[in-house]
Every structure is written in structure tokens, then in C-alpha cells.
Design a protein around this motif. Structure first.
Motif, PDB file in Angstrom:
ATOM      1  N   ALA A 198       0.858  -1.340   0.009  1.00 26.00           N
ATOM      2  CA  ALA A 198       0.301   0.057   0.127  1.00 26.00           C
ATOM      3  C   ALA A 198       0.714   1.107  -0.053  1.00 26.00           C
ATOM      4  O   ALA A 198       0.462   2.263  -0.690  1.00 26.00           O
ATOM      5  CB  ALA A 198      -0.958   0.151   1.252  1.00 26.00           C
ATOM      6  N   SER A 199       2.061   1.209   0.769  1.00 29.71           N
ATOM      7  CA  SER A 199       2.964   2.410   0.857  1.00 29.71           C
ATOM      8  C   SER A 199       3.506   2.734  -0.442  1.00 29.71           C
ATOM      9  O   SER A 199       3.964   3.998  -0.586  1.00 29.71           O
ATOM     10  CB  SER A 199       3.926   2.336   1.924  1.00 29.71           C
ATOM     11  OG  SER A 199       4.777   1.119   1.604  1.00 29.71           O
ATOM     12  N   LEU A 200       3.446   1.966  -1.555  1.00 31.39           N
ATOM     13  CA  LEU A 200       3.930   2.403  -2.790  1.00 31.39           C
ATOM     14  C   LEU A 200       3.294   3.251  -3.674  1.00 31.39           C
ATOM     15  O   LEU A 200       3.913   3.785  -4.762  1.00 31.39           O
ATOM     16  CB  LEU A 200       4.362   1.005  -3.427  1.00 31.39           C
ATOM     17  CG  LEU A 200       5.304  -0.122  -3.084  1.00 31.39           C
ATOM     18  CD1 LEU A 200       5.554  -1.200  -3.853  1.00 31.39           C
ATOM     19  CD2 LEU A 200       6.587   0.580  -2.574  1.00 31.39           C
ATOM     20  N   ASN A 201       2.011   3.532  -3.130  1.00 31.52           N
ATOM     21  CA  ASN A 201       1.240   4.331  -3.818  1.00 31.52           C
ATOM     22  C   ASN A 201       1.090   4.238  -5.393  1.00 31.52           C
ATOM     23  O   ASN A 201       1.387   5.285  -6.255  1.00 31.52           O
ATOM     24  CB  ASN A 201       2.109   6.072  -3.488  1.00 31.52           C
ATOM     25  CG  ASN A 201       0.878   7.164  -3.904  1.00 31.52           C
ATOM     26  OD1 ASN A 201      -0.107   6.931  -3.708  1.00 31.52           O
ATOM     27  ND2 ASN A 201       1.650   8.335  -4.303  1.00 31.52           N
ATOM     28  N   VAL A 202       0.797   3.152  -5.721  1.00 36.01           N
ATOM     29  CA  VAL A 202       0.437   2.824  -7.062  1.00 36.01           C
ATOM     30  C   VAL A 202      -0.789   1.841  -7.024  1.00 36.01           C
ATOM     31  O   VAL A 202      -0.934   1.223  -5.903  1.00 36.01           O
ATOM     32  CB  VAL A 202       1.557   2.132  -7.635  1.00 36.01           C
ATOM     33  CG1 VAL A 202       2.679   2.966  -7.853  1.00 36.01           C
ATOM     34  CG2 VAL A 202       1.817   0.624  -6.940  1.00 36.01           C
ATOM     35  N   PRO A 203      -1.662   1.702  -8.267  1.00 33.84           N
ATOM     36  CA  PRO A 203      -2.852   0.781  -8.101  1.00 33.84           C
ATOM     37  C   PRO A 203      -2.408  -0.297  -7.831  1.00 33.84           C
ATOM     38  O   PRO A 203      -1.533  -0.906  -8.488  1.00 33.84           O
ATOM     39  CB  PRO A 203      -3.226   1.266  -9.374  1.00 33.84           C
ATOM     40  CG  PRO A 203      -2.674   2.641 -10.008  1.00 33.84           C
ATOM     41  CD  PRO A 203      -1.461   2.661  -9.283  1.00 33.84           C
TER      42      PRO A 203
ATOM     43  N   TRP B 265       9.650  -6.641   3.637  1.00 37.47           N
ATOM     44  CA  TRP B 265      10.881  -5.759   3.186  1.00 37.47           C
ATOM     45  C   TRP B 265      11.359  -6.164   1.782  1.00 37.47           C
ATOM     46  O   TRP B 265      11.635  -5.331   0.747  1.00 37.47           O
ATOM     47  CB  TRP B 265      11.971  -5.698   4.090  1.00 37.47           C
ATOM     48  CG  TRP B 265      12.937  -4.427   3.858  1.00 37.47           C
ATOM     49  CD1 TRP B 265      12.826  -3.199   4.198  1.00 37.47           C
ATOM     50  CD2 TRP B 265      13.968  -4.710   2.833  1.00 37.47           C
ATOM     51  NE1 TRP B 265      13.927  -2.334   3.861  1.00 37.47           N
ATOM     52  CE2 TRP B 265      14.479  -3.119   2.844  1.00 37.47           C
ATOM     53  CE3 TRP B 265      14.576  -5.465   1.962  1.00 37.47           C
ATOM     54  CZ2 TRP B 265      15.582  -2.854   2.196  1.00 37.47           C
ATOM     55  CZ3 TRP B 265      15.711  -4.933   1.385  1.00 37.47           C
ATOM     56  CH2 TRP B 265      16.049  -3.925   1.476  1.00 37.47           C
ATOM     57  N   VAL B 266      11.537  -7.497   1.795  1.00 35.20           N
ATOM     58  CA  VAL B 266      12.130  -7.998   0.388  1.00 35.20           C
ATOM     59  C   VAL B 266      10.824  -7.659  -0.410  1.00 35.20           C
ATOM     60  O   VAL B 266      11.363  -7.305  -1.775  1.00 35.20           O
ATOM     61  CB  VAL B 266      12.248  -9.567   0.401  1.00 35.20           C
ATOM     62  CG1 VAL B 266      12.782 -10.104  -0.650  1.00 35.20           C
ATOM     63  CG2 VAL B 266      13.786  -9.483   1.444  1.00 35.20           C
ATOM     64  N   LEU B 267       9.909  -7.883  -0.386  1.00 31.16           N
ATOM     65  CA  LEU B 267       8.694  -7.685  -1.472  1.00 31.16           C
ATOM     66  C   LEU B 267       8.617  -6.407  -2.017  1.00 31.16           C
ATOM     67  O   LEU B 267       8.663  -6.130  -3.042  1.00 31.16           O
ATOM     68  CB  LEU B 267       7.483  -8.372  -1.004  1.00 31.16           C
ATOM     69  CG  LEU B 267       6.155  -8.169  -1.616  1.00 31.16           C
ATOM     70  CD1 LEU B 267       6.255  -8.864  -2.954  1.00 31.16           C
ATOM     71  CD2 LEU B 267       4.886  -8.675  -0.811  1.00 31.16           C
ATOM     72  N   ARG B 268       8.612  -5.238  -0.822  1.00 31.02           N
ATOM     73  CA  ARG B 268       8.596  -4.044  -1.258  1.00 31.02           C
ATOM     74  C   ARG B 268       9.689  -3.577  -2.294  1.00 31.02           C
ATOM     75  O   ARG B 268       9.474  -2.897  -3.066  1.00 31.02           O
ATOM     76  CB  ARG B 268       8.147  -3.040  -0.193  1.00 31.02           C
ATOM     77  CG  ARG B 268       6.767  -2.925   0.105  1.00 31.02           C
ATOM     78  CD  ARG B 268       6.594  -1.991   1.406  1.00 31.02           C
ATOM     79  NE  ARG B 268       6.749  -3.004   2.349  1.00 31.02           N
ATOM     80  CZ  ARG B 268       6.303  -2.683   3.708  1.00 31.02           C
ATOM     81  NH1 ARG B 268       6.036  -1.281   4.118  1.00 31.02           N
ATOM     82  NH2 ARG B 268       6.326  -3.287   4.764  1.00 31.02           N
ATOM     83  N   ALA B 269      11.001  -3.972  -1.617  1.00 29.05           N
ATOM     84  CA  ALA B 269      12.239  -3.561  -2.224  1.00 29.05           C
ATOM     85  C   ALA B 269      12.347  -4.078  -3.645  1.00 29.05           C
ATOM     86  O   ALA B 269      12.506  -3.442  -4.480  1.00 29.05           O
ATOM     87  CB  ALA B 269      13.443  -4.091  -1.494  1.00 29.05           C
ATOM     88  N   LYS B 270      11.812  -5.516  -3.970  1.00 25.03           N
ATOM     89  CA  LYS B 270      11.630  -5.936  -5.358  1.00 25.03           C
ATOM     90  C   LYS B 270      10.701  -5.220  -6.355  1.00 25.03           C
ATOM     91  O   LYS B 270      10.981  -4.811  -7.371  1.00 25.03           O
ATOM     92  CB  LYS B 270      11.408  -7.344  -5.176  1.00 25.03           C
ATOM     93  CG  LYS B 270      12.861  -8.197  -4.733  1.00 25.03           C
ATOM     94  CD  LYS B 270      12.604  -9.671  -4.862  1.00 25.03           C
ATOM     95  CE  LYS B 270      14.033 -10.278  -4.371  1.00 25.03           C
ATOM     96  NZ  LYS B 270      13.764 -11.740  -4.698  1.00 25.03           N
ATOM     97  N   ALA B 271       9.596  -5.064  -5.565  1.00 25.49           N
ATOM     98  CA  ALA B 271       8.560  -4.347  -6.283  1.00 25.49           C
ATOM     99  C   ALA B 271       8.804  -2.879  -6.440  1.00 25.49           C
ATOM    100  O   ALA B 271       8.675  -2.349  -7.729  1.00 25.49           O
ATOM    101  CB  ALA B 271       7.297  -4.386  -5.486  1.00 25.49           C
ATOM    102  N   THR B 272       9.547  -2.102  -5.996  1.00 22.06           N
ATOM    103  CA  THR B 272      10.165  -0.741  -6.053  1.00 22.06           C
ATOM    104  C   THR B 272      11.055  -0.783  -7.334  1.00 22.06           C
ATOM    105  O   THR B 272      11.057  -0.164  -8.294  1.00 22.06           O
ATOM    106  CB  THR B 272      10.928  -0.208  -4.841  1.00 22.06           C
ATOM    107  OG1 THR B 272       9.937  -0.224  -3.841  1.00 22.06           O
ATOM    108  CG2 THR B 272      11.673   0.888  -5.055  1.00 22.06           C
TER     109      THR B 272
END
Length: 223
Positions: A39-44, A127-134
Motif C-alpha cells: 500500500a505504501s508504494l502509492n500505485v494502483p 521488506w524484500v517484497l517491497r524492495a523488489k517491487a520498487t
């Protein structure tokens, strides 16, 4: 001391550049967990509860990333990935497989053969999921910027061709009744007819100069 979890894209990124992430899982609790982490990535964040639903979503809109559960009833993750890669508009979208902890080399090979960009085992590290998605969101944003630059350059090159053609036409028109030397013999074919055509020629040359300057600067020409 733990590292801060990255968020992407930046707040000033245009909304049109914020391509979404497609979340594909048949389990409601897994989809909720993915949404909470991302959610914090601010994308749909778009849900799909099956492979068929995922492919329909990819036909409708553009995504920066697909997070795809491998074990689903009916059309599993491998079949879904193969179907995605057959879509012209989605064949280049990266796919991260979400897998169980019993990942073996044969399983991994099959996933990469279907077009996987990466694997994340369950239960996943937030953290790993968000980092890779980023990383994939940033890659998509850079690709969009490159597409925009190429499109801009195409427009500018077309404008240059138009101006060069106009200059050629101006220089190639007959000079009329009064020649370059004023003797009335029809003149040189490269003689401009009057101040109006000379002003037009100067305008086209100035336009070419402006386009070249803007191409060097790497931004669109100002109106």
C-alpha cells in the motif's frame, strides 16, 4: 538497526506514470496481505482471483509488475504466465512468482521457462517484497520516460524534415520576371521572389536551429 523500507514512486511522479501491480492469488487472505505490504508504494493494486481473470485485466490496462501465485486451482501460475507472455500488450511485463517454501531446481527452471523474472517464497518478507517491487516500478518508469523521449525525437525529426522540404521548395522556385541581376531575363531558379519568401526561409532556418538546440538539451522545444 533496520533499514527503512523503500517506497516508490516519488510523490511528484505524474499519476499517468504510476502503472499498477497486478496481484494474482485465489486466496483472499493472501491478497489482503499483499495489499497491506504494498500500500505504501502509492500505485494502483489490482486483484485477480484466477489466471483467467489476470489475463483479462492485462488486456484492459497496463501494469508495471505481476505478482503471481504458483499454486492455484484450474489455471495455475505456470499456465497463467505462459498466457501472459502470449499477449502483445503484456508480454514484457515482469512476473514475480509467489511460491511455497518447497522450491526445487526443477520448479525454478519451469518458472523461468515460462517467463518469470524472480521468485519470492511464502511466507514472504515484507521488506524484500517491497524492495523488489520498487525496483520493477522504477524500471517501468524509466522505460516510459525512454518511450516519451523517443516519441519526442520522432516528432522533432519529422518537423526537421518538413522544414528542410520547405526550404528546398523556397530555394527551388523560379525567380519570376526579375532575375538576380535585375535584367529581367527570368533570373536564377534559386532566387527568392521577395521579402515574404526570404522571411519564410529565415523562419524555417531558425526553427531548425531551435530543434537542434532542444535535441542537444534533451527536452521538448518550447512553443
Amino acid at each position: 538497526m533496520s533499514n527503512p523500507i523503500p517506497t516508490e514512486p516519488p510523490a511528484d511522479t505524474p499519476v499517468t506514470d504510476r502503472a499498477g501491480i497486478l496481484l494474482v492469488d485465489d486466496m483472499e487472505e493472501n491478497l489482503l496481505a499483499l495489499e497491506a505490504v504494498l500500500a505504501s508504494l502509492n500505485v494502483p493494486l489490482v486483484r485477480a482471483r484466477s489466471g483467467e481473470e489476470a489475463i483479462r485485466a492485462l488486456r484492459r490496462e497496463r501494469f508495471a509488475l505481476v505478482l503471481l501465485d504458483v499454486r492455484m486451482p484450474g489455471m495455475d501460475g505456470f499456465d497463467t504466465a505462459a498466457g501472459i507472455k502470449r499477449l502483445d500488450q503484456a508480454k514484457d511485463v515482469p512476473i514475480i512468482f509467489l511460491t511455497g517454501s518447497d522450491l526445487d531446481s526443477g520448479f525454478t527452471f519451469r518458472g523461468y521457462a515460462r517467463g518469470a523474472a524472480d521468485f519470492i517464497p511464502k511466507p514472504f518478507d515484507p521488506w524484500v517484497l517491497r524492495a523488489k517491487a520498487t525496483v520493477f516500478l522504477e524500471l517501468h518508469r524509466k522505460n516510459r520516460q525512454l518511450e516519451a523521449l523517443l516519441a519526442r525525437d520522432h516528432v522533432q525529426l519529422a518537423e526537421m524534415a518538413h522544414r528542410l522540404s520547405a526550404i528546398g521548395s523556397l530555394l527551388g522556385e523560379p525567380g519570376g520576371d526579375i532575375g538576380a541581376d535585375g535584367d529581367g531575363d527570368g533570373g536564377d531558379a534559386n532566387t527568392l521572389r521577395g521579402p515574404g519568401e526570404l522571411a519564410a526561409l529565415r523562419g524555417h532556418v531558425a526553427g531548425l536551429d531551435n530543434i537542434l538546440r532542444e535535441l542537444r538539451r534533451g527536452r521538448s522545444p518550447q512553443p
